[in-house]
Design a protein around this motif. Structure first.
Motif, PDB file in Angstrom:
ATOM      1  N   PHE A  80       0.826  -1.209   0.000  1.00  0.00           N
ATOM      2  CA  PHE A  80       0.000   0.000   0.000  1.00  0.00           C
ATOM      3  C   PHE A  80       0.862   1.261   0.000  1.00  0.00           C
ATOM      4  CE2 PHE A  80      -3.472  -2.843   1.396  1.00  0.00           C
ATOM      5  CZ  PHE A  80      -4.463  -2.409   0.524  1.00  0.00           C
ATOM      6  N   LEU A  81       1.916   1.273   0.781  1.00  0.00           N
ATOM      7  CA  LEU A  81       2.792   2.447   0.817  1.00  0.00           C
ATOM      8  C   LEU A  81       3.413   2.703  -0.552  1.00  0.00           C
ATOM      9  CD1 LEU A  81       4.512   1.844   4.277  1.00  0.00           C
ATOM     10  CD2 LEU A  81       2.932   3.715   3.720  1.00  0.00           C
ATOM     11  N   ARG A  82       3.855   1.653  -1.206  1.00  0.00           N
ATOM     12  CA  ARG A  82       4.435   1.820  -2.558  1.00  0.00           C
ATOM     13  C   ARG A  82       3.414   2.376  -3.537  1.00  0.00           C
ATOM     14  NH1 ARG A  82       7.943  -2.749  -1.292  1.00  0.00           N
ATOM     15  NH2 ARG A  82       6.202  -4.184  -1.621  1.00  0.00           N
ATOM     16  N   LEU A  97      12.953  -5.603  13.340  1.00  0.00           N
ATOM     17  CA  LEU A  97      13.350  -4.203  13.182  1.00  0.00           C
ATOM     18  C   LEU A  97      13.667  -3.834  11.741  1.00  0.00           C
ATOM     19  CD1 LEU A  97      15.571  -3.570  16.329  1.00  0.00           C
ATOM     20  CD2 LEU A  97      13.307  -2.636  15.851  1.00  0.00           C
ATOM     21  N   SER A  98      14.257  -4.735  10.999  1.00  0.00           N
ATOM     22  CA  SER A  98      14.589  -4.413   9.607  1.00  0.00           C
ATOM     23  C   SER A  98      13.326  -4.165   8.794  1.00  0.00           C
ATOM     24  CB  SER A  98      15.429  -5.533   8.981  1.00  0.00           C
ATOM     25  OG  SER A  98      14.702  -6.741   8.936  1.00  0.00           O
ATOM     26  N   GLN A  99      12.281  -4.945   9.042  1.00  0.00           N
ATOM     27  CA  GLN A  99      11.008  -4.711   8.362  1.00  0.00           C
ATOM     28  C   GLN A  99      10.412  -3.369   8.772  1.00  0.00           C
ATOM     29  OE1 GLN A  99       8.471  -8.039   9.305  1.00  0.00           O
ATOM     30  NE2 GLN A  99       9.416  -9.379   7.786  1.00  0.00           N
ATOM     31  N   ALA A 100      10.487  -3.059  10.057  1.00  0.00           N
ATOM     32  CA  ALA A 100       9.962  -1.777  10.540  1.00  0.00           C
ATOM     33  C   ALA A 100      10.694  -0.614   9.893  1.00  0.00           C
ATOM     34  CB  ALA A 100      10.082  -1.705  12.060  1.00  0.00           C
ATOM     35  N   GLU A 101      12.013  -0.707   9.813  1.00  0.00           N
ATOM     36  CA  GLU A 101      12.813   0.363   9.201  1.00  0.00           C
ATOM     37  C   GLU A 101      12.459   0.532   7.728  1.00  0.00           C
ATOM     38  OE1 GLU A 101      14.494   2.499  10.637  1.00  0.00           O
ATOM     39  OE2 GLU A 101      15.438   1.695  12.445  1.00  0.00           O
ATOM     40  N   GLU A 102      12.224  -0.560   7.037  1.00  0.00           N
ATOM     41  CA  GLU A 102      11.845  -0.485   5.620  1.00  0.00           C
ATOM     42  C   GLU A 102      10.513   0.232   5.455  1.00  0.00           C
ATOM     43  OE1 GLU A 102      11.847  -4.313   3.820  1.00  0.00           O
ATOM     44  OE2 GLU A 102      13.952  -4.726   4.305  1.00  0.00           O
ATOM     45  N   MET A 103       9.565  -0.077   6.326  1.00  0.00           N
ATOM     46  CA  MET A 103       8.250   0.562   6.254  1.00  0.00           C
ATOM     47  C   MET A 103       8.353   2.053   6.542  1.00  0.00           C
ATOM     48  SD  MET A 103       6.295  -2.521   8.256  1.00  0.00           S
ATOM     49  CE  MET A 103       4.779  -1.650   8.643  1.00  0.00           C
ATOM     50  N   ILE A 104       9.132   2.415   7.547  1.00  0.00           N
ATOM     51  CA  ILE A 104       9.321   3.830   7.892  1.00  0.00           C
ATOM     52  C   ILE A 104       9.983   4.577   6.745  1.00  0.00           C
ATOM     53  CG2 ILE A 104      10.599   5.397   9.423  1.00  0.00           C
ATOM     54  CD1 ILE A 104      10.217   3.205  11.620  1.00  0.00           C
ATOM     55  N   LEU A 106       9.999   3.794   3.566  1.00  0.00           N
ATOM     56  CA  LEU A 106       9.082   3.858   2.431  1.00  0.00           C
ATOM     57  C   LEU A 106       8.044   4.963   2.631  1.00  0.00           C
ATOM     58  CD1 LEU A 106       8.459   2.523  -0.268  1.00  0.00           C
ATOM     59  CD2 LEU A 106       7.121   0.798   0.963  1.00  0.00           C
ATOM     60  N   ALA A 107       7.486   5.044   3.832  1.00  0.00           N
ATOM     61  CA  ALA A 107       6.499   6.089   4.118  1.00  0.00           C
ATOM     62  C   ALA A 107       7.115   7.473   4.013  1.00  0.00           C
ATOM     63  CB  ALA A 107       5.912   5.875   5.510  1.00  0.00           C
ATOM     64  N   ARG A 108       8.346   7.602   4.493  1.00  0.00           N
ATOM     65  CA  ARG A 108       9.034   8.892   4.447  1.00  0.00           C
ATOM     66  C   ARG A 108       9.301   9.301   2.992  1.00  0.00           C
ATOM     67  NH1 ARG A 108      13.518   7.704   7.446  1.00  0.00           N
ATOM     68  NH2 ARG A 108      12.344   8.030   9.365  1.00  0.00           N
ATOM     69  N   GLU A 109       9.774   8.366   2.192  1.00  0.00           N
ATOM     70  CA  GLU A 109      10.088   8.672   0.793  1.00  0.00           C
ATOM     71  C   GLU A 109       8.843   9.048   0.003  1.00  0.00           C
ATOM     72  OE1 GLU A 109      11.978   5.106  -0.487  1.00  0.00           O
ATOM     73  OE2 GLU A 109      13.983   5.723   0.191  1.00  0.00           O
ATOM     74  N   GLY A 290       5.422   5.694  13.011  1.00  0.00           N
ATOM     75  CA  GLY A 290       6.154   4.481  12.704  1.00  0.00           C
ATOM     76  C   GLY A 290       7.393   4.347  13.561  1.00  0.00           C
ATOM     77  N   GLU A 291       8.062   5.470  13.835  1.00  0.00           N
ATOM     78  CA  GLU A 291       9.252   5.458  14.693  1.00  0.00           C
ATOM     79  C   GLU A 291       8.904   5.013  16.108  1.00  0.00           C
ATOM     80  OE1 GLU A 291      10.125   8.127  11.254  1.00  0.00           O
ATOM     81  OE2 GLU A 291       8.411   7.831  12.590  1.00  0.00           O
ATOM     82  N   ASP A 292       7.745   5.440  16.616  1.00  0.00           N
ATOM     83  CA  ASP A 292       7.294   4.984  17.933  1.00  0.00           C
ATOM     84  C   ASP A 292       7.087   3.466  17.925  1.00  0.00           C
ATOM     85  OD1 ASP A 292       7.222   7.529  19.105  1.00  0.00           O
ATOM     86  OD2 ASP A 292       5.181   7.897  18.408  1.00  0.00           O
ATOM     87  N   GLY A 293       6.484   2.981  16.862  1.00  0.00           N
ATOM     88  CA  GLY A 293       6.262   1.547  16.735  1.00  0.00           C
ATOM     89  C   GLY A 293       7.566   0.767  16.678  1.00  0.00           C
TER      90      GLY A 293
END
Length: 314
Positions: A80-82, A97-104, A106-109, A290-293
């Motif tokens: 969905f983010l993409r 954590l690696s998945q969380a960082e990828e999601m964050i 992606l949302a930022r970009e 997302g960072e809080d999560g």
């Protein structure tokens, strides 16, 4: 009006769907779930459409709630983010954590809102003490519940304790310096009861207990600071604020006064979803980012690893 959808029509997903269906700022386009019977029932109750494949909603929605097992959070949220869709994903944000960082990232970009569903942040009792919490020195929390098979995909730390970890990290606002923890599997193959002691760089210490094998449910937190103690009952929506009063309890010992407030009738899930949609409309940060999560997931992971490595049991 934002076009919305809910991915996952299970126990919590149906409540998400009901809120979206009733909010004036939302047009609920559909419900997606691999369980046709369950998905169609929720869709029918909310007067919307059922989708067997969530990807069919891409291009039709502006914002979604993702309420599926944790193992699916990363893949579905990323799709969905993409595609340029804002995401509210239930806790924990991802499996690692690696998945969380990828999601964050992606949302930022994509300049999108990525909000994590920590429902207690919208609990009216907790919200009422935000201006009273100042430099907490000691925090004690207990989150106890009966066993529920629907949470078998994660341990009690990810299932229950993570709520209190998120709250504590938010109100202490200092790095964790040390963690001690123990726990045990009882009814499942993973940790069902756990205790952790977190020491922070500013001197604050938090003792956190979580169990999903209790006969009685309990969701309480006590926050001790200079001259006062704040007790938050998340379940009863009640706050008790103990503080030094005028006069003396004993010679040289100040009297203790207590103010109690009840916040019955509030709807935390509605407030959470309203905050999500408002953040989308205003392009402003949500209360739970997302960072809080990611930070709560990191603390929960560290506690889980300590228990696994040491083999400590309660």
């Amino acid at each position: 009006m934002l076009r919305t959808a809910v991915i996952g029509a299970g126990y919590l997903g149906k409540f998400h769907a009901e809120k979206y269906a009733r909010l004036a700022s939302s047009h609920l386009v559909g419900i997606a779930d691999i369980d046709k019977v369950c998905g169609q029932q929720v869709a029918s109750n909310c007067n919307t459409h059922y989708f067997s494949d969530y990807r069919d909603l891409i291009g039709q929605v502006d914002a979604v709630s993702i309420v599926v097992p944790t193992s699916m959070h990363h893949s579905i949220a990323s799709d969905f983010l993409r595609a340029g869709v804002h995401v509210l994903v239930e806790k924990p944000i991802a499996s690692n954590l690696s998945q969380a960082e990828e999601m964050i990232k992606l949302a930022r970009e994509k300049h999108l809102i990525l909000q994590v569903g920590f429902l207690e942040r919208y609990n009216a009792a907790l919200g009422s003490v935000s201006d009273k919490v100042k430099q907490p020195r000691f925090i004690e929390s207990h989150r106890l519940a009966s066993f529920k098979p629907r949470s078998m995909d994660i341990n009690v730390i990810m299932d229950l304790m993570i709520h209190d970890l998120d709250i504590i990290l938010n109100i202490v606002d200092a790095p964790i310096m040390d963690i001690a923890a123990n726990g045990s599997a009882v009814l499942s193959e993973t940790i069902d009861i756990a205790q952790a002691r977190l020491s922070f760089a500013n001197g604050c210490v938090a003792n956190v207990t979580a169990s999903r094998i209790s006969q009685k449910s309990k969701r309480k937190m006590r926050i001790f600071q200079k001259s006062s103690c704040i007790c938050v009952d998340f379940q009863k929506l009640k706050v008790s604020h103990f503080f030094k009063g005028e006069g003396e309890l004993h010679p040289g010992i100040p009297a203790i006064e207590c103010n109690e407030q009840s916040y019955q009738g509030s709807d935390a899930l509605r407030l959470e979803i309203e905050d999500f949609l408002l953040s989308v409309e205003a392009s402003s940060p949500p209360k739970v980012s997302g960072e809080d999560g990611r930070d709560a997931l990191n603390a929960a992971n560290r506690i889980s690893e300590i228990i696994a490595e040491t083999g400590l049991s309660l």
